[in-house]
Design a protein around this motif. Structure first.
Motif, PDB file in Angstrom:
ATOM      1  N   SER A 100     -20.868  15.802  -5.588  1.00  0.00           N
ATOM      2  CA  SER A 100     -21.656  14.641  -6.016  1.00  0.00           C
ATOM      3  C   SER A 100     -21.916  13.659  -4.879  1.00  0.00           C
ATOM      4  CB  SER A 100     -20.939  13.923  -7.156  1.00  0.00           C
ATOM      5  OG  SER A 100     -19.672  13.470  -6.720  1.00  0.00           O
ATOM      6  N   ASP A 101     -21.274  13.842  -3.754  1.00  0.00           N
ATOM      7  CA  ASP A 101     -21.370  12.892  -2.650  1.00  0.00           C
ATOM      8  C   ASP A 101     -22.175  13.432  -1.467  1.00  0.00           C
ATOM      9  OD1 ASP A 101     -19.458  14.825  -2.225  1.00  0.00           O
ATOM     10  OD2 ASP A 101     -17.991  13.475  -1.330  1.00  0.00           O
ATOM     11  N   LEU A 102     -23.235  14.155  -1.763  1.00  0.00           N
ATOM     12  CA  LEU A 102     -24.065  14.734  -0.699  1.00  0.00           C
ATOM     13  C   LEU A 102     -24.870  13.648   0.011  1.00  0.00           C
ATOM     14  CD1 LEU A 102     -25.335  17.839  -2.641  1.00  0.00           C
ATOM     15  CD2 LEU A 102     -23.718  17.842  -0.752  1.00  0.00           C
ATOM     16  N   PRO A 103     -25.154  13.858   1.282  1.00  0.00           N
ATOM     17  CA  PRO A 103     -25.956  12.871   2.004  1.00  0.00           C
ATOM     18  C   PRO A 103     -27.406  12.923   1.536  1.00  0.00           C
ATOM     19  CG  PRO A 103     -25.552  14.778   3.384  1.00  0.00           C
ATOM     20  CD  PRO A 103     -24.739  14.970   2.133  1.00  0.00           C
ATOM     21  N   PRO A 104     -28.157  11.835   1.752  1.00  0.00           N
ATOM     22  CA  PRO A 104     -29.564  11.812   1.359  1.00  0.00           C
ATOM     23  C   PRO A 104     -30.385  12.933   2.007  1.00  0.00           C
ATOM     24  CG  PRO A 104     -28.824   9.605   1.920  1.00  0.00           C
ATOM     25  CD  PRO A 104     -27.713  10.551   2.290  1.00  0.00           C
ATOM     26  N   ALA A 105     -29.958  13.417   3.144  1.00  0.00           N
ATOM     27  CA  ALA A 105     -30.692  14.461   3.871  1.00  0.00           C
ATOM     28  C   ALA A 105     -30.278  15.867   3.439  1.00  0.00           C
ATOM     29  CB  ALA A 105     -30.485  14.289   5.371  1.00  0.00           C
TER      30      ALA A 105
END
Length: 76
Positions: A52-57
């Motif tokens: 759930s904590d993936l980077p915006p990129a």
């Protein structure tokens, strides 16, 4: 002598580290366990549902992996 009680708490604790992207791709493929391999969309969805904590990129990083290590992702 300083104790842990005297130490200030970190202002912004670091988020938990994500596994590297090739590892997340391989884990997604293994979790999906699809006959003949998995497509890019299902791999991306599996990663997103697990982390759930993936980077915006995130999408851009998957495209980079696909272009540099095409054996990780099916082309379907």
């Amino acid at each position: 002598m300083a104790t842990t009680e005297d130490s200030p708490a970190p202002a912004n604790p670091a988020p938990p580290a994500l596994p590297d992207y090739p590892k997340m791709v391989m884990e997604a493929i293994e979790a999906l366990n699809e006959t003949g391999g998995s497509n890019k969309t299902s791999i991306a969805q599996q990663i997103e549902s697990t982390h759930s904590d993936l980077p915006p990129a995130h999408a851009t990083l998957l495209r980079i992996i696909e272009s540099t290590q095409p054996s990780f992702l099916a082309t379907t």
